[in-house]
Motif scaffolding. Sequence first.
Motif, PDB file in Angstrom:
ATOM      1  N   SER A 355       0.837  -1.195   0.000  1.00 57.82           N
ATOM      2  CA  SER A 355       0.000   0.000   0.000  1.00 57.82           C
ATOM      3  C   SER A 355       0.873   1.248   0.000  1.00 57.82           C
ATOM      4  CB  SER A 355      -0.900   0.015   1.234  1.00 57.82           C
ATOM      5  OG  SER A 355      -0.093   0.190   2.405  1.00 57.82           O
ATOM      6  N   ALA A 356       0.270   2.397  -0.209  1.00 60.58           N
ATOM      7  CA  ALA A 356       1.008   3.662  -0.218  1.00 60.58           C
ATOM      8  C   ALA A 356       1.661   3.913   1.139  1.00 60.58           C
ATOM      9  CB  ALA A 356       0.074   4.802  -0.583  1.00 60.58           C
ATOM     10  N   SER A 357       0.946   3.574   2.227  1.00 57.98           N
ATOM     11  CA  SER A 357       1.508   3.794   3.568  1.00 57.98           C
ATOM     12  C   SER A 357       2.697   2.882   3.822  1.00 57.98           C
ATOM     13  CB  SER A 357       0.432   3.551   4.628  1.00 57.98           C
ATOM     14  OG  SER A 357       0.009   2.193   4.632  1.00 57.98           O
ATOM     15  N   LYS A 361       6.584   4.057   4.560  1.00 55.92           N
ATOM     16  CA  LYS A 361       7.297   3.612   5.751  1.00 55.92           C
ATOM     17  C   LYS A 361       8.623   2.954   5.380  1.00 55.92           C
ATOM     18  CE  LYS A 361       6.584   1.205  10.130  1.00 55.92           C
ATOM     19  NZ  LYS A 361       5.619   0.482  11.003  1.00 55.92           N
ATOM     20  N   LEU A 362       8.600   2.162   4.333  1.00 52.95           N
ATOM     21  CA  LEU A 362       9.826   1.499   3.880  1.00 52.95           C
ATOM     22  C   LEU A 362      10.846   2.524   3.394  1.00 52.95           C
ATOM     23  CD1 LEU A 362       8.326  -1.553   1.928  1.00 52.95           C
ATOM     24  CD2 LEU A 362       9.401  -1.581   4.183  1.00 52.95           C
ATOM     25  N   LEU A 384       3.328 -13.344   8.081  1.00 56.10           N
ATOM     26  CA  LEU A 384       2.338 -12.993   9.098  1.00 56.10           C
ATOM     27  C   LEU A 384       1.063 -12.350   8.554  1.00 56.10           C
ATOM     28  CD1 LEU A 384       4.673 -11.585  11.910  1.00 56.10           C
ATOM     29  CD2 LEU A 384       3.684 -13.878  11.720  1.00 56.10           C
ATOM     30  N   THR A 385       1.100 -11.769   7.366  1.00 56.24           N
ATOM     31  CA  THR A 385      -0.062 -11.034   6.868  1.00 56.24           C
ATOM     32  C   THR A 385      -1.250 -11.959   6.597  1.00 56.24           C
ATOM     33  OG1 THR A 385      -0.815  -9.417   5.241  1.00 56.24           O
ATOM     34  CG2 THR A 385       0.559 -11.212   4.419  1.00 56.24           C
ATOM     35  N   SER A 392       1.368  -0.128   6.404  1.00 53.63           N
ATOM     36  CA  SER A 392       2.511   0.220   7.264  1.00 53.63           C
ATOM     37  C   SER A 392       2.514  -0.592   8.548  1.00 53.63           C
ATOM     38  CB  SER A 392       2.486   1.718   7.578  1.00 53.63           C
ATOM     39  OG  SER A 392       1.285   2.067   8.248  1.00 53.63           O
ATOM     40  N   ASN A 393       1.332  -1.015   8.988  1.00 56.03           N
ATOM     41  CA  ASN A 393       1.242  -1.795  10.225  1.00 56.03           C
ATOM     42  C   ASN A 393       1.827  -3.199  10.088  1.00 56.03           C
ATOM     43  OD1 ASN A 393      -0.069   0.310  11.560  1.00 56.03           O
ATOM     44  ND2 ASN A 393      -2.097  -0.367  10.846  1.00 56.03           N
TER      45      ASN A 393
END
Length: 454
Positions: A355-357, A361-362, A384-385, A392-393
């Motif tokens: 995602s954009a977030s 973050k990366l 884990l997803t 970002s979470n």
Amino acid sequence: MNQGKILIVDDKKSVLSALELLLLSEYKTITTLANPNGITSISDIKSYNVILLDMNFSAGVNSGNEGFYWLKRIKELTPNTSVIMMTAYGGVELAVRALKEGATDFVLKPWDNHKLLSTVQSAYKLQQSRKEVSHLKQKTKYLKQLINKNDSPIIGNSKAINQVLKMTRKVAKTKANILITGENGTGKELIAQAVHNGSSRKEEVLVTVDMGAITESLFESELFGHTKGAFTDAHNDHAGKFETANGGTLFLDEIGNLSFALQAKLLAVLQSRVIFRVGSNNPIPVDIRLVCATNCKLEQMVEEGLFREDLLYRINTIQIEVPPLRLRDDDVLLLAEYFLNSYANKYGKFGLKLSASAKKKLQNHQWPGNIRELQHTIERSVILTEHKNLTSNDFVFKKQTVSTSQKLDATLGDMEKAMIENALIKHEQNFSAAAHQLGITRQTLYNKIKRYKI
């Protein structure tokens, strides 16, 4: 009876009949041919082990030129097949010429049956040996390709990495010794592979040696080899890394972690290009292309008396500095997408996207662990997803410092890992300085880094 196949080419039927009768008792398949023009029509010509070839086929001609012509054609069609030349008009000069042009042996007519059988048997064994050597060469070539196979390409379009790749391509074609420097996790081993693949030695093996993982007691045995009985556990002769890399490239990774005493032994071999196996006085010349890598500041180590200046000059004809990930602009996202697709396929989670977030973050993270940290971060997130769109979470970065409250809840292992990480950050990945601060040896520090996967 041998399973071999024998082809007899002679224009006289009496010769064909006599040889066929003689050889049938020894070999499974005997084929006769009265006209040499039929040689090129034999579809399975390569399956024949031995060909007995007359040298004269035209009436009144005894020069042997016809035989030499067909000898050349046969060697073009089936190089490994043994060819025995036969003639009634022979001499030493003709025999010598036949051998020079590729014949296995030369027989005069009339022949002695016992000697002829012996000659054919020797030619048969030679052909079997050639076939085995050819097979081993093909197998060795395949194994070298398998060893040199690199499934991790160098990903990136940034100016920093393109400059590195440009220099790598330029120096790979030379014979110069190369020192690759850079922080942990920047991909120095991939640059070493690229140097090898771009060199004239690319068909030979690239042998990698982790210098930090070799103990002093095993250094000479691992690098130079040993003979049977050289020490208690030496049950067989053993070729060292230098011998294994002969003709190819030797990659000495983490060269900065080599103790001062062992540096002298390495230098001696690099200067002479001759090794002695432990327990032997027989010199073994070695021909290797040397590539080294380190995350240490070797010039500083030379000033501190921790690294030999003459060894540094020997390994550092050309230096390639691999940039940290934080200086590679948008390469973070390119690498993230590459690892995301790779691990999505590995774990059967197809269609994952950032995602954009997540991208933001990366990009904003400093990546002290460089590409290796990014790779592990992506793999963890993929595992884990529970949804297709990573946010970002989904990305959690390890902290570089440890608070007092964290210390109280942490295990001894956690605290030791944090202390090592802080020492490495403080001393900019200089293993010697970090080890000195921690009060341990460089070898101990290196072992702990591997244990904690820092």
